[in-house]
Scaffold this motif. Structure first.
Motif, PDB file in Angstrom:
ATOM      1  N   THR D 110       3.997  24.613  31.418  1.00  0.00           N
ATOM      2  CA  THR D 110       3.782  25.447  32.345  1.00  0.00           C
ATOM      3  C   THR D 110       4.736  27.086  31.634  1.00  0.00           C
ATOM      4  OG1 THR D 110       4.961  23.448  33.948  1.00  0.00           O
ATOM      5  CG2 THR D 110       4.153  25.694  35.173  1.00  0.00           C
ATOM      6  N   LEU D 196      -4.137  24.575  31.795  1.00  0.00           N
ATOM      7  CA  LEU D 196      -3.375  25.074  33.161  1.00  0.00           C
ATOM      8  C   LEU D 196      -3.275  26.647  33.335  1.00  0.00           C
ATOM      9  CD1 LEU D 196      -1.497  24.208  35.072  1.00  0.00           C
ATOM     10  CD2 LEU D 196       0.466  23.963  33.713  1.00  0.00           C
ATOM     11  N   ILE D 243      -1.126  20.362  37.675  1.00  0.00           N
ATOM     12  CA  ILE D 243       0.056  20.570  37.457  1.00  0.00           C
ATOM     13  C   ILE D 243       0.542  18.587  37.922  1.00  0.00           C
ATOM     14  CG2 ILE D 243       2.861  20.227  37.415  1.00  0.00           C
ATOM     15  CD1 ILE D 243       2.201  23.546  37.251  1.00  0.00           C
TER      16      ILE D 243
END
Ligand code: ATP
Ligand code: ATP
Ligand code: MG
Ligand code: MG
Ligand code: NI
Lengths: 469, 535, 271, 315
Positions: D110, D196, D243
């Protein structure tokens, strides 16, 4: 420096050497934590262990062991004849879970004559009884420790078990009350690294100080070239063979088996699969054994002869069979090479890679295979050829008689002659393809002394190990 | 001083010219209406003023807003002007608000961005702005989320956001196109009121001449990126010179010529139809409720008649259409064509179904983009037991296409090769191909520009005369219904509240709802309408 | 022309052609071992060197491409073959029990850790390319089912579907005539992505020894075999690793490119 | 809101129940006898029978299923066939490695992906965007075990910055433990971060095209303000989904990486258990992982509701 981290490929499933086959249990505990009446030395010889001495009756059926005085278990209780009786009775009991129950099959009774004397009576003479008692499966355990033995092993050895982080490591510490010469190390950690690359990296990065049974022979030259490390190359009891299903056509034809033997280039397998480590064998017997006979000439690499034999046996165009391979790299890599070599003489193989349980189920118990490769690491195990229901299904009454004779013979010369005869018999029958004796490969920090080079049994005996300054 | 002055504005987007030499000005307190058909560059003119153009845009000319040369300002400076000196209201109220923030936050943001003030103060002033936009705090607290408001209410939030700082200029880009007539009327009145109160300038963009005529002091007519004509509203409407303006005027109040009168025999009989939709169950194990979309509707359509159905969005028009077409089973009541029910034994009745066809609103969405026109047009053949094949089929397709003014060659093309008007013709051809008795037109012309709409209406009138067709004409646009239907039904919340001869209903509406609808519909002044018909 | 598409298609084509060529010709027979010449660095005779059995790595990569491509392709085929009809059916019966069952089953499959299950499947049924395909394929089904369903759901609200219903067509017919052709773009794009994931998955499974079995060469197993030798024979790990990387890269680029070219939103803008 | 949670909970329970059936039934067909594996080549038939009896392998399938599920409900996962320890204890030990590793990798992923994705979206079409897209393309395409191998070669063997593998244990201190998880976490995070970042970018680009961003710009927000205040939160929904999926994947999918770095994690436990036919461990761990996935999905759903007022339903 008085502590050591020893790398090891396989983790023990639990810590009771007397109720599982897993060699990893012995690798950690044999001689370090548990001891038997007798024990193996690095060269494979059998010497007194907890039994100081013994007497054998004339007819070879009664063994009277004199135990060492002042031996205590790690929990502080003394080790005496009752413990020995308990251990042996437990191993051979009806509901015993001992993986090597056959070792105890000949025992008729065990008596504690007095605290320091045990008398074992056999049903029939057994020339290898003292040898049998040296196995990890025959170690002496304390009756009150049985309940927790799988997690909390209590033995008599120079080290005490201290901690187990499952999936990662087992720690043992020095036993200050040891009856014999105390260990030189204060603490030892066994770290379990199954992946060969990781093993290499761990040794290179000096995360572990020694790696017993290093799984990647290809990396050894690098360690040899590096002054930080020493490489120990020794022998094991592992005869690595191309096991053949003797009852499955066409392998029921001795000519086909002979053709198979001549199709195989042992040296190429040793070079290709083991990177040169390993001793060629021509029969099911360890070359370091004094009774070994070199019979490799009987199955020399000769593809033309092999093709000829196949043609004579009625397979001029070869045939197709299965080759089922268990996980170790000697089998997987060796299998690929053998498949290529067999293809060259016209034998096609379908390779199947199996995990151990499947292998045991399909090959070992189900006997549903043509060929397989496996290393028979039990010491002095030529007697398996006398078991017609054993997975290679060799049924030869002459050989079976030979083994009966062997058991009835106690004099060394007679035994030796019989063993030589046995080796020759199976080699001439080409029961299996005999490949090589598995080498014991260890890497260690150059400053570590006292490690076993050989592996007569699966043990990592640390009792004599120390750091040199 | 002139509030906004655009001088010789030209705009290229990635090399494509979009605007050419556009000039116009807005004074404080003045409402300037911009009209023109779709794609004429109205929105781009507005975005040029805001300097919120798509990437790759190149502007030239001059835009000066209360003394600021917009084309020369830095981005920073522009940000200070936007929302403060000039604000904008967009067409689509449903998506113009951030769904994740409360309306209070969103209105207060305008204030917080431009002024150093406490959040408390900003909230207070946001409440004030919302109240001014007719969203009183007791019913619409700041903590509401956009999804808890209707379209018209959302548009008010957008307006509140735009006027929170009392900007000098407000740009409204088709602010009411997506709304119902009644709501539209309210919003337009609100805007007018705010202009009067604050003395701000309003640049009002619309494609509806009637809306602009009603509001604007000054009118600008655009076409293909150019201003074709502009002037004070009153004089421009009555003295248009440019042919395009005239055409626009004529088309916006077009009445197709029709002859032939309906017969007396009823073709379709709808009796006490009720259609319920299940609503999600309440609570975890509660029983699912129902929502009554069509509530006891009864009416007849006579053979050869054009029947209109008007009502606001969501009143159940399309639901009724689907029921008539036999696409969904109704909960009670009967629908019969020539006496035969459309739904028999829980299954649509093919024999009846093949006598009805439909034309949908969206000319872009009603065709499978992957099929060729020929295949699209003959799709209803599926309803026939022995559909024509091979050359017969091609002939039928050609005939259908030709009857709507297209050529037989068009059968080999894909739908994206046609304009909106042409697509709607193809949709009509598709409806005609199996020679149905009844054609249902669900908002069939609502998405079209006025000029194109006029053509399609003419075509429909012509076809009805030629083939003796019966239409059920559904629309929320009163002027369209008025121009083409014989009789009209007014629907509200699933019920028919009034029905009668079209002229009669429009002249003398009985039901309050009908009255409200008619009053809300923007209309060109009478004299201008007359003018339109002369051309 | 779209840059990503050209680059991606080019890379993919190289490996596709190499795989096809390997049927007709390879520099050296990969079933032949030459232990004496093992682990040789790249040379004129062996442009990419030899492996631990003395086999030519270039040939191994060419033949290995066959395995990777075949496994991934068939796995995607399974995913599409079952997932698309399921997705279409779920969308056609949206809100109904069939939809619910299909979607819940999808969620269920998604809830299982895919790699673990793949390992379990191969452990249970034996390691083989076929089982690897099944293991990878199963997890492709819900991907395509979901994608098809969501694409189809938005299509079902379109007027042309209503037009087809007015023309008396049934749900099945509409699904295949109208819905399917309009979701193919989505499927093609997702297909290339799943294809590349399939190649990675096959490599991973082969790496832990559960993919294609010897003597069939496979990129993942080449990597596994070379693992312990990276430190002294990096070429053995480098080239198969690059082969995987470049193929997956090529497919992903192609997917991106296709998305740009086929995306209806972008295309409508262009008109 | 309550209704929303209730509905999710019901589907959670149903999913778990069906999953338990699927797991149990599929493992019923597994060939291979755990007892035979444990006792090795020389075991005798009566010994095997004794062991099988002790392991409860002689009971009927239904009885074993009921025992298993019933046990799990009260936190008793049974006793491992091979290790002879309670499975719950083994799992607990392994989770101490797997969970931090997954969280570490997820955090890294992240931390890398958000700035990269946002940066790329904000500079769409500019060199920064092209660079981020290029790097993430590579990140997605690299087999992570290969990357891990290279990292060990460079950072552990050559530079000796990190240990080649193994887990120091939490007793060794937080930093030592985290250090031993660093290389594995990077290897795991690289492809996840790439995915991501790409999702972040495309989702952000989508929302940047939405009308309400234009509205915000018309209010006088700069491009950056509009992105941070309005686009970002709206763009989070697909990112949250990813996620959630990644967390689930990281808990279970780290098997290969755990092998490369010889970490005593859950993945390796199952892998070994499968090899040893320690079915009770396999069943329980897979069930646990399914539970984790379902739970994470449930939490992600709750997170949606937290982010998106439309899902909270009317008050
Ligand atoms: N983002 C864009 N990039 C390139 N061209 C655009 C873009 N947006 C609009 N255009 C083009 O600019 C021209 C003018 O568009 P504009 O939106 O100003 O029309 P409009 O008069 O507002 O139409 P409508 O009534 O449909 O809103 C059209 O030809 C359109 O295709
Ligand atoms: N499938 C459905 N399920 C539940 N409710 C529905 C469904 N379709 C329509 N409705 C509801 O039924 C009512 C009538 O819808 P319908 O589409 O018939 O309205 P309409 O008059 O055609 O509106 P518009 O002018 O916007 O097209 C609306 O409140 C709508 O929300
Ligand atoms: Mg516009
Ligand atoms: Mg409608
Ligand atoms: Ni993934």
């Amino acid at each position: 420096k008085t502590d050591i981290v020893v790398g090891m490929q396989l983790e023990p499933p639990h810590l009771d050497p007397t109720s599982a086959a897993a060699g990893a249990i012995d690798s950690v505990l044999y001689s370090n934590v548990f001891e038997g009446l007798t024990r193996f030395m690095s060269d494979g010889s059998v010497v007194p262990g907890l039994a100081e001495s013994w007497e054998i009756s004339e007819d070879g059926t009664v063994y009277t062991f004199k135990l060492r005085e002042g031996v205590t278990f790690h929990d502080g209780t003394t080790m005496d004849a009752e413990d020995v009786k308990f251990s042996l009775d437990r191993a051979r009991a009806e509901d015993s879970q001992n993986a090597q129950k056959a070792l105890f099959a000949d025992i008729d009774t065990v008596e504690a004559v007095d605290p320091a004397t045990v008398r074992v009576t056999l049903k029939q003479p057994n020339g290898s009884f003292l040898f049998n008692m040296a196995w990890g499966d025959a170690v002496i355990v304390a009756p009150e420790s049985i309940d927790g033995i799988k997690q909390q092993p209590i033995g008599t050895g120079a080290f005490k078990f201290s901690n187990w982080v499952q999936g990662d490591r087992i720690e043992i510490v020095k036993n200050p009350d040891y009856w014999g010469e105390p260990a030189k190390l204060d603490k030892a950690t066994f770290k379990f690294i199954s992946d060969p690359t990781a093993a290499f990296a761990a040794v290179m990065a000096e995360d572990v100080h020694a790696f017993a049974g290093f799984p990647a022979p290809e990396n050894l030259p690098q360690f040899e070239a590096d002054p930080r490390f020493q490489v120990l190359v020794g022998s094991t009891e592992g005869e690595t063979i191309l096991s053949t299903n003797n009852k499955m056509p066409p392998f029921d034809n001795v000519k086909v088996r002979e053709a198979l033997a001549h199709a195989i280039d042992r040296q190429a397998i040793i070079d290709g699969a083991m990177f040169g480590y390993g001793t060629p064998i021509g029969t099911h017997f360890a070359p370091h054994n004094p009774d070994y006979v070199d019979l490799t000439g009987l199955s020399a690499y000769d593809p033309d002869l092999s093709k000829k034999l196949l043609a004579e046996a009625g397979f001029p165009d070869g045939f197709t069979t299965t080759l089922k391979l268990p996980p170790p790299s000697y089998a997987r890599r060796g299998g690929e090479i053998i498949a290529a070599q067999l293809r060259a003489v016209g034998i096609q193989t379908e390779i199947t890679n199996l995990e151990w349980p499947q292998w045991l189920e399909e090959v070992f118990r189900g006997k549903d295979y043509g060929l397989t490769i496996v290393s028979h690491t039990e010491p002095a195990d030529i007697n398996i050829y006398a078991r017609p229901d054993y997975y290679f299904q060799y049924d030869n009454p002459a050989f079976q008689q030979l083994m009966v004779d062997l058991n009835n013979t106690t004099d060394p010369a007679g035994r030796s002659a019989i063993l030589k005869q046995a080796q020759e018999m199976i080699a001439r029958d080409y029961v299996n393809g005999y490949l090589f004796q598995l080498a014991a490969l260890s890497v260690a920090n150059a400053k570590i002394k006292g490690l076993w080079a050989n592996a007569p049994t699966q043990a990592t005996d640390l009792t004599g190990v120390y750091w040199e300054d | 001083m002139t509030l906004l002055r655009i001088d010789g504005l030209s705009l290229d987007i990635r090399g494509t010219p979009i605007l050419r030499d556009v000039s116009l000005s807005v004074e404080a307190g003045q409402i300037v209406g911009v009209i023109g058909e779709s794609g004429s560059g109205k929105s781009m003119t507005a975005f040029s003023v805001m300097q919120l153009l798509p990437e790759g845009s190149v502007c030239s000319g001059r835009i000066s807003l209360s003394g600021h040369e917009m084309l020369a300002l830095s981005e920073d400076h522009l940000c200070r002007l936007r929302g403060n000196d000039v604000s904008m209201v967009f067409q689509e109220p449903m998506t113009a608000l951030n769904p994740l923030k409360t309306i209070g936050e969103q209105v207060a943001e305008t204030i917080l961005i431009h002024e150093r003030t406490s959040a408390e103060d900003a909230r207070h002033r946001a409440a004030e702005a919302l109240t001014r936009a007719e969203l009183p705090q007791d019913r619409f607290p700041l903590s509401r989320y956009p999804h808890e408001l209707s379209g018209g209410q959302r548009q008010r939030v957008v307006i509140a956001m735009a006027i929170a700082l009392r900007p000098k200029l407000l740009i409204a880009d088709e602010p009411t196109t997506a709304l119902d007539v009644t709501t539209q009327a309210e919003i337009l009145t609100l805007l007018k009121r705010l202009v009067q109160e604050d003395g701000m300038g309003l640049l009002m963009i619309s494609h509806d001449l009637a809306v602009v005529a009603d509001m604007a002091d000054h009118i600008v007519i655009m076409r293909r990126g150019e201003v074709v004509e502009q002037g004070p509203a009153q004089s421009l409407l009555r003295g248009m010179r440019h042919p395009y303006s005239l055409a626009l005027l004529a088309a916006s109040d077009h009445v197709p010529d029709r002859e032939g009168a309906p017969q007396d025999t009823p073709l379709l009989q709808v009796r006490d139809v009720i259609r319920d939709y299940p609503t999600p169950r309440k609570g975890l194990w509660g029983t699912p409720g129902t929502f009554r979309a069509v509530d006891g509707v009864s009416f007849d359509i006579r053979r050869g008649e054009n029947l209109g159905l008007v009502g606001e969005s969501g009143c159940g028009k399309s639901t009724l259409t689907r029921a008539i077409l036999g696409l969904e089973e109704v909960q009670s009541g009967t629908i019969a064509l020539d006496g035969a029910p459309v739904f028999a034994g829980h299954k649509p009745n093919r024999a009846v179904r093949r006598r009805m066809q439909v034309v949908f609103q969206d000319p872009y969405g009603s065709f499978n983009p992957r099929h060729k026109v020929g295949r699209l047009v003959c799709e209803p053949f599926h309803l026939l037991d022995n559909p024509p094949a091979g050359a017969d089929r091609d002939r039928a397709i050609a005939k259908a296409l030709e009857s709507v003014g297209l050529s037989a060659d068009d059968a080999g093309k894909y739908i994206h090769e046609f304009s909106g008007g042409q697509r709607q013709r193809i949709a009509i051809a598709r409806a005609l191909i199996i020679k149905p008795d009844l054609i249902i037109l669900d908002e069939a012309v609502s998405a079209l520009d006025v000029s194109v709409r006029a053509q399609v209406l003419d075509l429909l009138a012509d076809l009805s005369d030629r083939f003796g067709l019966t239409y059920l004409f559904i629309s929320h646009d009163l002027s369209v219904v008025r121009s083409i239907t014989d009789r009209v039904l007014v629907m509200q919340a699933g019920k028919i509240v009034e029905q009668g001869e079209t002229a009669q209903v429009f002249a003398d509406p009985q039901h309050p709802y009908t009255q409200q609808l008619i009053a809300a519909a923007p209309q060109l002044p009478q004299d201008v309408r007359k003018l339109a018909h002369e051309h | 022309m779209n840059r990503n598409l050209v680059l991606g298609a080019g890379l993919t084509a190289i490996f596709l052609l190499a795989a096809l060529l390997s049927f007709a010709w390879v520099p050296q027979d990969v079933t032949q071992m030459d232990i004496a010449n093992k682990i040789k660095p790249p040379s004129a005779a062996h442009p990419l060197g030899t492996d631990h059995f003395g086999r030519d790595i270039l040939s191994m990569i060419m033949v290995g491409a066959r395995t990777s491509i075949a496994v991934a392709l068939v796995a995607v085929g399974i995913g599409m073959g079952l997932g698309v009809p399921l997705g279409l059916a779920a969308a056609a019966r949206r809100g109904g029990w069939l939809d619910e069952v299909i979607m819940r089953a999808n969620d269920l499959v998604f809830a299982f850790p895919s790699l673990l299950i793949a390992i379990m499947i191969t452990a249970v049924f034996g390691a083989s390319a076929l089982n690897a395909i099944i293991a990878i394929g199963i997890f492709n089904i819900p991907v395509f089912a979901r994608l098809t369903r969501s694409g189809a759901l938005s299509l079902w609200t379109r007027d042309f579907v209503l037009a087809a219903r007015v023309a008396g067509k049934g749900a099945a017919r509409i699904s295949f005539e109208h819905i399917l052709p309009n979701v193919t773009n989505l499927l093609i794009v997702q297909g290339t992505i799943q294809f590349s994931l399939g190649i990675l998955a096959e490599a991973g499974l082969s790496y832990v020894g559960l993919g294609a079995q010897p003597p069939t060469p496979s990129w993942g197993r080449m990597l596994a075999d070379s693992q312990t030798m990276v430190s002294f024979a990096p070429h053995m790990a480098l080239f198969p690793g690059l082969a995987i990387l470049l193929t997956v890269l090529g497919l992903n680029l192609m997917g991106d490119g296709l998305r740009d070219v086929l995306d209806p939103r972008l295309r409508r803008d262009r008109q | 809101m309550l209704r929303f949670i209730g509905k999710r909970l019901v589907s959670l329970v149903v999913t778990l129940w069906v999953a338990s059936l699927v797991i149990f039934l599929s493992l019923e067909v597994v060939p291979g006898d755990p007892a035979a594996f444990m006792l090795g080549l020389n075991a005798q038939e009566d010994t095997l029978a004794a062991l099988r009896d002790e392991l409860g392998l002689n009971k009927g399938a239904v009885e074993r299923y009921v025992d298993w599920v019933g046990g799990m409900l009260v936190g008793d996962f049974g006793t491992s066939y091979t290790y002879r320890t309670p499975v719950a204890q083994m799992v607990l030990d392994r989770v101490q490695v797997s969970l931090p590793l997954a969280l570490y990798a997820l955090t890294l992923s992240t931390l890398i992906a958000f700035p990269a994705g946002i940066w790329a979206a904000a500079r769409r079409g500019k060199p920064a965007d092209i660079a981020v897209m290029g790097v993430t393309q590579l990140g997605v395409a690299i087999p992570n075990f290969w990357f891990a191998m290279l990292m060990v070669l460079v950072f552990a063997i050559n530079l000796r910055w990190f240990n080649a593998g193994g887990f120091a244990g939490w007793d060794a201190g937080f930093f030592a433990a985290m250090k031993s998880l660093t290389l594995p976490a990077i290897a795991l995070a690289l492809p996840q971060a790439s995915i991501l970042a790409r999702v972040m970018r495309s989702s952000l680009l989508d929302t940047l095209n939405e009308d309400f961003v234009r509205t915000a710009r018309a209010k006088g927000l700069t491009r950056g303000q509009a992105l941070w205040r309005h686009a970002l939160r709206n763009a989070m929904i697909p990112v949250l989904t990813i996620i959630g999926l990644q967390f689930a994947f990281l808990m279970a999918g780290a098997i290969i990486i755990e092998n490369v770095f010889f970490l005593p994690g859950l993945g390796r436990l199952v892998f070994q258990a499968i090899s040893a036919r320690d079915l009770i461990v396999v069943e329980s761990v897979v069930m646990l992982l399914v539970f984790a996935v379902v739970l994470v999905n449930f939490l992600v759903d709750l997170a949606y509701a937290a982010v998106d007022p439309r899902l909270r339903g009317r008050r």
